[in-house]
Design a protein around this motif. Structure first.
Motif, PDB file in Angstrom:
ATOM      1  N   ASP A 171       0.850  -1.188   0.000  1.00  0.00           N
ATOM      2  CA  ASP A 171       0.000   0.000   0.000  1.00  0.00           C
ATOM      3  C   ASP A 171       0.892   1.246   0.000  1.00  0.00           C
ATOM      4  O   ASP A 171       0.669   2.174   0.774  1.00  0.00           O
ATOM      5  CB  ASP A 171      -0.920  -0.005   1.226  1.00  0.00           C
ATOM      6  N   GLY A 172       1.896   1.234  -0.872  1.00  0.00           N
ATOM      7  CA  GLY A 172       2.853   2.337  -0.923  1.00  0.00           C
ATOM      8  C   GLY A 172       2.578   3.268  -2.095  1.00  0.00           C
ATOM      9  O   GLY A 172       1.439   3.478  -2.498  1.00  0.00           O
ATOM     10  N   ASP A 173       3.646   3.806  -2.651  1.00  0.00           N
ATOM     11  CA  ASP A 173       3.573   4.768  -3.752  1.00  0.00           C
ATOM     12  C   ASP A 173       3.020   4.089  -5.002  1.00  0.00           C
ATOM     13  O   ASP A 173       3.645   3.184  -5.564  1.00  0.00           O
ATOM     14  CB  ASP A 173       4.966   5.339  -4.009  1.00  0.00           C
ATOM     15  N   LYS A 174       1.860   4.522  -5.448  1.00  0.00           N
ATOM     16  CA  LYS A 174       1.204   3.886  -6.599  1.00  0.00           C
ATOM     17  C   LYS A 174       2.011   4.050  -7.884  1.00  0.00           C
ATOM     18  O   LYS A 174       1.930   3.222  -8.791  1.00  0.00           O
ATOM     19  CB  LYS A 174      -0.200   4.470  -6.809  1.00  0.00           C
ATOM     20  N   ARG A 175       2.799   5.106  -7.963  1.00  0.00           N
ATOM     21  CA  ARG A 175       3.588   5.346  -9.171  1.00  0.00           C
ATOM     22  C   ARG A 175       4.658   4.284  -9.360  1.00  0.00           C
ATOM     23  O   ARG A 175       5.137   4.065 -10.480  1.00  0.00           O
ATOM     24  CB  ARG A 175       4.218   6.739  -9.108  1.00  0.00           C
ATOM     25  N   ASN A 176       5.039   3.615  -8.266  1.00  0.00           N
ATOM     26  CA  ASN A 176       6.131   2.640  -8.332  1.00  0.00           C
ATOM     27  C   ASN A 176       5.674   1.225  -7.970  1.00  0.00           C
ATOM     28  O   ASN A 176       6.481   0.413  -7.529  1.00  0.00           O
ATOM     29  CB  ASN A 176       7.262   3.066  -7.387  1.00  0.00           C
ATOM     30  N   TYR A 177       4.410   0.927  -8.185  1.00  0.00           N
ATOM     31  CA  TYR A 177       3.912  -0.395  -7.809  1.00  0.00           C
ATOM     32  C   TYR A 177       4.646  -1.517  -8.538  1.00  0.00           C
ATOM     33  O   TYR A 177       4.934  -2.558  -7.953  1.00  0.00           O
ATOM     34  CB  TYR A 177       2.409  -0.482  -8.091  1.00  0.00           C
ATOM     35  N   VAL A 178       4.937  -1.338  -9.813  1.00  0.00           N
ATOM     36  CA  VAL A 178       5.628  -2.397 -10.556  1.00  0.00           C
ATOM     37  C   VAL A 178       7.016  -2.639  -9.975  1.00  0.00           C
ATOM     38  O   VAL A 178       7.428  -3.791  -9.772  1.00  0.00           O
ATOM     39  CB  VAL A 178       5.726  -2.045 -12.053  1.00  0.00           C
ATOM     40  N   PRO A 190       7.235 -19.905  -2.404  1.00  0.00           N
ATOM     41  CA  PRO A 190       6.266 -20.448  -3.362  1.00  0.00           C
ATOM     42  C   PRO A 190       4.900 -20.600  -2.687  1.00  0.00           C
ATOM     43  O   PRO A 190       4.801 -21.076  -1.557  1.00  0.00           O
ATOM     44  CB  PRO A 190       6.868 -21.812  -3.717  1.00  0.00           C
ATOM     45  N   GLY A 191       3.865 -20.167  -3.374  1.00  0.00           N
ATOM     46  CA  GLY A 191       2.537 -20.218  -2.793  1.00  0.00           C
ATOM     47  C   GLY A 191       2.184 -19.005  -1.953  1.00  0.00           C
ATOM     48  O   GLY A 191       1.053 -18.890  -1.458  1.00  0.00           O
ATOM     49  N   ALA A 192       3.132 -18.084  -1.794  1.00  0.00           N
ATOM     50  CA  ALA A 192       2.866 -16.870  -1.021  1.00  0.00           C
ATOM     51  C   ALA A 192       1.875 -15.979  -1.752  1.00  0.00           C
ATOM     52  O   ALA A 192       1.712 -16.069  -2.972  1.00  0.00           O
ATOM     53  CB  ALA A 192       4.173 -16.109  -0.790  1.00  0.00           C
ATOM     54  N   ILE A 193       1.222 -15.112  -0.996  1.00  0.00           N
ATOM     55  CA  ILE A 193       0.296 -14.172  -1.616  1.00  0.00           C
ATOM     56  C   ILE A 193       0.749 -12.738  -1.356  1.00  0.00           C
ATOM     57  O   ILE A 193       1.287 -12.420  -0.293  1.00  0.00           O
ATOM     58  CB  ILE A 193      -1.161 -14.360  -1.143  1.00  0.00           C
ATOM     59  N   ILE A 194       0.542 -11.904  -2.360  1.00  0.00           N
ATOM     60  CA  ILE A 194       0.773 -10.461  -2.249  1.00  0.00           C
ATOM     61  C   ILE A 194      -0.574  -9.779  -2.443  1.00  0.00           C
ATOM     62  O   ILE A 194      -1.263 -10.038  -3.437  1.00  0.00           O
ATOM     63  CB  ILE A 194       1.768  -9.964  -3.305  1.00  0.00           C
ATOM     64  N   LEU A 195      -0.949  -8.936  -1.504  1.00  0.00           N
ATOM     65  CA  LEU A 195      -2.169  -8.159  -1.610  1.00  0.00           C
ATOM     66  C   LEU A 195      -1.780  -6.737  -1.981  1.00  0.00           C
ATOM     67  O   LEU A 195      -1.011  -6.097  -1.260  1.00  0.00           O
ATOM     68  CB  LEU A 195      -2.937  -8.161  -0.291  1.00  0.00           C
ATOM     69  N   ALA A 196      -2.276  -6.249  -3.098  1.00  0.00           N
ATOM     70  CA  ALA A 196      -1.965  -4.895  -3.565  1.00  0.00           C
ATOM     71  C   ALA A 196      -3.217  -4.037  -3.453  1.00  0.00           C
ATOM     72  O   ALA A 196      -4.253  -4.364  -4.039  1.00  0.00           O
ATOM     73  CB  ALA A 196      -1.458  -4.920  -5.003  1.00  0.00           C
ATOM     74  N   ASP A 197      -3.117  -2.947  -2.706  1.00  0.00           N
ATOM     75  CA  ASP A 197      -4.272  -2.109  -2.429  1.00  0.00           C
ATOM     76  C   ASP A 197      -4.439  -1.012  -3.474  1.00  0.00           C
ATOM     77  O   ASP A 197      -3.501  -0.651  -4.186  1.00  0.00           O
ATOM     78  CB  ASP A 197      -4.122  -1.475  -1.042  1.00  0.00           C
ATOM     79  N   ASN A 198      -5.658  -0.492  -3.571  1.00  0.00           N
ATOM     80  CA  ASN A 198      -6.000   0.681  -4.399  1.00  0.00           C
ATOM     81  C   ASN A 198      -5.854   0.437  -5.894  1.00  0.00           C
ATOM     82  O   ASN A 198      -5.556   1.360  -6.645  1.00  0.00           O
ATOM     83  CB  ASN A 198      -5.159   1.892  -4.002  1.00  0.00           C
ATOM     84  N   THR A 199      -6.078  -0.779  -6.343  1.00  0.00           N
ATOM     85  CA  THR A 199      -5.810  -1.091  -7.744  1.00  0.00           C
ATOM     86  C   THR A 199      -6.948  -0.704  -8.694  1.00  0.00           C
ATOM     87  O   THR A 199      -6.837  -0.917  -9.905  1.00  0.00           O
ATOM     88  CB  THR A 199      -5.465  -2.584  -7.914  1.00  0.00           C
TER      89      THR A 199
END
Length: 249
Positions: A171-178, A190-199
């Motif tokens: 949930d950081g700087d949207k300009r640098n999400y990639v 392996p099998g971990a999850i990443i949750l990305a907010d405000n998409t």
């Protein structure tokens, strides 16, 4: 993307957030400029439930803000591990610098060896102006022993911890999400999850009026990038401002 009436209905039929989180959310909106950035009741309950389902040992958060989301995820850790594993006392603030011993017994929940280290959420906030507000709320919370709050750039600092993460919340700087995503993916099991907010970014991702807005551009670029990344599978949940669940294959 719900109206107020429907959102209140959903809240009434979801697990309560509890008095401490309620007071933190209220204080965040009173004492900070962008109080809406806090996860809030519904997303907070989802974050806790994701922890309970994923059963992680180490969690990474990029963007602490007021600490609401960190406390929610730490609540899940506390239910999974009522006594922090590997110790009879609360974990030390920087206790995860050790790299796990690959010959130790496997972890009973995730099957990942953690070398006896206590479960922990590492949360990084790059804006040092938030520390005076956030740190007391985290340290006085019922789950303080599960949270390691640090001021700094997660992209730079997280690789120095010497651990692999089973879950991350971005949930950081949207300009640098990639760029954030590429830095974090090698740190995930392996099998971990990443949750990305405000998409979904208030719907701006499909609004031509925001074509020249850098944050909107950053989120569009991220959404396209994840869609085409064969290393992961993903789904966007249209709750609040959009939440993308990304699973590392």
């Amino acid at each position: 993307m719900m109206n107020d009436v429907l959102e209140k209905y959903v809240q009434c039929h979801s697990a309560p957030e509890g008095d401490y989180l309620y007071r933190l959310y209220r204080a965040t909106n009173i004492h900070t400029i962008h109080g809406r950035m806090a996860s809030g009741h519904l997303q907070g309950r989802l974050l806790k439930m994701m922890v309970m389902m994923q059963r992680p040992h180490y969690i990474l958060e990029v963007g602490t803000f007021s600490g609401y989301s960190a406390i929610c995820m730490a609540e899940g850790l506390k239910e999974l591990y009522p006594t922090p594993r590997g110790t009879d006392t609360p974990p030390t603030p920087n206790g995860a610098e050790r790299v796990a011993d690959q010959h130790a017994a496997p972890h009973p929940l995730r099957g990942e060896d953690k070398g006896g280290e206590a479960p922990r959420l590492f949360t990084f906030e790059i804006n040092d102006e938030m520390e005076d507000f956030t740190r007391p709320w985290i340290e006085e919370s019922p789950v303080a022993e599960y949270i390691d709050f640090r001021i700094g750039d997660a992209i730079v600092e997280a690789p120095k911890l010497g651990v692999k993460f089973d879950m991350a919340f971005v949930d950081g700087d949207k300009r640098n999400y990639v760029e954030t995503y590429e830095a974090l993916l090698p740190l995930m099991t392996p099998g971990a999850i990443i949750l990305a907010d405000n998409t979904l970014w208030d719907g701006h991702v499909v609004d031509a009026a925001y074509d020249h807005d850098r944050q909107t551009q950053g989120i569009r670029r991220f959404n396209d990038y994840i869609r085409d990344d064969r290393r992961v599978e993903q789904v966007i949940l249209p709750m609040r401002d959009g939440l993308t669940i990304i699973r590392k294959k």
